[in-house]
Write a protein that holds these residues in place. Sequence first.
Motif, PDB file in Angstrom:
ATOM      1  N   MET A   1       0.828  -1.273   0.220  1.00  0.00           N
ATOM      2  CA  MET A   1       0.100  -0.239  -0.236  1.00  0.00           C
ATOM      3  C   MET A   1       0.937   1.120  -0.046  1.00  0.00           C
ATOM      4  N   ASP A   2       0.310   2.216  -0.738  1.00  0.00           N
ATOM      5  CA  ASP A   2       0.936   3.660  -0.553  1.00  0.00           C
ATOM      6  C   ASP A   2       1.096   4.151   0.739  1.00  0.00           C
ATOM      7  N   ILE A   3       2.102   4.861   0.970  1.00  0.00           N
ATOM      8  CA  ILE A   3       2.261   5.395   2.499  1.00  0.00           C
ATOM      9  C   ILE A   3       1.506   6.614   2.615  1.00  0.00           C
ATOM     10  N   GLY A   4       0.826   7.291   1.510  1.00  0.00           N
ATOM     11  CA  GLY A   4       0.002   8.297   1.792  1.00  0.00           C
ATOM     12  C   GLY A   4      -1.607   8.010   2.371  1.00  0.00           C
ATOM     13  N   PRO A   5      -2.099   6.995   1.611  1.00  0.00           N
ATOM     14  CA  PRO A   5      -3.320   6.775   2.375  1.00  0.00           C
ATOM     15  C   PRO A   5      -3.206   6.322   3.832  1.00  0.00           C
ATOM     16  N   LEU A   6      -2.014   5.504   4.170  1.00  0.00           N
ATOM     17  CA  LEU A   6      -1.904   5.081   5.264  1.00  0.00           C
ATOM     18  C   LEU A   6      -1.664   6.213   6.381  1.00  0.00           C
ATOM     19  N   LEU A   7      -0.977   7.134   5.937  1.00  0.00           N
ATOM     20  CA  LEU A   7      -0.494   8.054   7.041  1.00  0.00           C
ATOM     21  C   LEU A   7      -1.879   9.182   7.203  1.00  0.00           C
ATOM     22  N   SER A   8      -2.738   9.226   6.232  1.00  0.00           N
ATOM     23  CA  SER A   8      -4.014   9.857   6.159  1.00  0.00           C
ATOM     24  C   SER A   8      -4.841   9.306   7.050  1.00  0.00           C
ATOM     25  N   PHE A   9      -5.014   7.931   6.960  1.00  0.00           N
ATOM     26  CA  PHE A   9      -5.903   7.217   8.005  1.00  0.00           C
ATOM     27  C   PHE A   9      -5.383   7.231   9.238  1.00  0.00           C
ATOM     28  N   LEU A  10      -4.303   7.257   9.494  1.00  0.00           N
ATOM     29  CA  LEU A  10      -3.500   7.172  10.888  1.00  0.00           C
ATOM     30  C   LEU A  10      -4.034   8.386  11.396  1.00  0.00           C
ATOM     31  N   SER A 136      -2.492  -0.817  -9.566  1.00  0.00           N
ATOM     32  CA  SER A 136      -1.983  -2.040  -9.109  1.00  0.00           C
ATOM     33  C   SER A 136      -1.913  -1.898  -7.692  1.00  0.00           C
ATOM     34  N   HIS A 137      -2.600  -2.007  -6.892  1.00  0.00           N
ATOM     35  CA  HIS A 137      -2.707  -1.927  -5.492  1.00  0.00           C
ATOM     36  C   HIS A 137      -3.235  -3.391  -4.791  1.00  0.00           C
ATOM     37  N   PRO A 138      -3.035  -3.601  -3.569  1.00  0.00           N
ATOM     38  CA  PRO A 138      -3.234  -5.035  -3.039  1.00  0.00           C
ATOM     39  C   PRO A 138      -4.744  -4.998  -3.011  1.00  0.00           C
ATOM     40  N   PRO A 139      -5.274  -6.203  -2.876  1.00  0.00           N
ATOM     41  CA  PRO A 139      -6.719  -6.588  -2.762  1.00  0.00           C
ATOM     42  C   PRO A 139      -7.275  -5.575  -1.736  1.00  0.00           C
ATOM     43  N   VAL A 140      -8.810  -5.323  -1.768  1.00  0.00           N
ATOM     44  CA  VAL A 140      -9.403  -4.429  -0.983  1.00  0.00           C
ATOM     45  C   VAL A 140      -9.488  -5.419   0.500  1.00  0.00           C
ATOM     46  N   ALA A 141      -9.269  -6.505   0.578  1.00  0.00           N
ATOM     47  CA  ALA A 141      -9.440  -7.231   1.894  1.00  0.00           C
ATOM     48  C   ALA A 141      -8.035  -7.244   2.523  1.00  0.00           C
ATOM     49  N   VAL A 142      -7.040  -7.048   1.778  1.00  0.00           N
ATOM     50  CA  VAL A 142      -5.651  -6.933   2.404  1.00  0.00           C
ATOM     51  C   VAL A 142      -5.570  -5.428   2.905  1.00  0.00           C
ATOM     52  N   GLN A 143      -6.065  -4.564   2.085  1.00  0.00           N
ATOM     53  CA  GLN A 143      -6.009  -3.122   2.553  1.00  0.00           C
ATOM     54  C   GLN A 143      -6.700  -2.966   3.786  1.00  0.00           C
ATOM     55  N   THR A 144      -7.884  -3.539   3.738  1.00  0.00           N
ATOM     56  CA  THR A 144      -8.874  -3.591   5.045  1.00  0.00           C
ATOM     57  C   THR A 144      -8.139  -4.094   6.220  1.00  0.00           C
ATOM     58  N   ALA A 145      -7.643  -5.182   5.904  1.00  0.00           N
ATOM     59  CA  ALA A 145      -6.765  -5.806   7.457  1.00  0.00           C
ATOM     60  C   ALA A 145      -5.825  -4.951   7.591  1.00  0.00           C
TER      61      ALA A 145
END
Length: 201
Positions: A1-10, A136-145
């Motif tokens: 996953m891209d770091i941007g969405p992760l930091l925004s969610f965090l 080309s991102h991981p499956p939605v299930a993986v991102q959700t996890a």
Amino acid sequence: MDIGPLLSFLAVDLLLVCVPGADWAYVIAAGVRGRSVGRAVAGLVAGYALHTVLAVAGLAVLVAGSPRLLTALTVAGAAYLVWLGWGVLRRPATPEADGGARGSLFLRGAAISGLNPKGLLLYLSVLPQFLVTRGSHPPVAVQTAVLGVLHMACCAAVYLAVGTLSHTLLAARPRAARAVTRTSGAAMLGIGAVLLAQHTL
């Protein structure tokens, strides 16, 4: 996953976790008892682990699409908060009080977070906004996890700090501890009562 969405969610998730609510009230009440903090926080995190598993399995989408089921879960969570808050008001914790059964502390924590309407809101409406379905991102299930695990980590860090701080400040002050615990119980009862009124009247 891209770091941007992760930091925004965090950032959003930390803001939500740091807003006092039923989880805070429970961990503060547990913090007065000292050694029960870890067990109580583990229970809260376990409840959100269940939310994460359901979201990964796609059941969160099913709940979101069923207003009656969502209302039933919200009412059940609100009723549990009222019952738990009333119990805390009747028997407020003090530093010298018995912490109760360890399993009970864990199960209560899991029930509070598992039925917490704020938790349902996070997994049903906030978390999906940070899922990337293009390219080309991981499956939605993986991102959700991944996002679910991030939320659990935030909860563990914040609630352990709150519980430990409440114990440190209140361990030698039985009257203050009783007052804070009663306030926590009143918060749980009040949140539950408001939610019940909203969904049953």
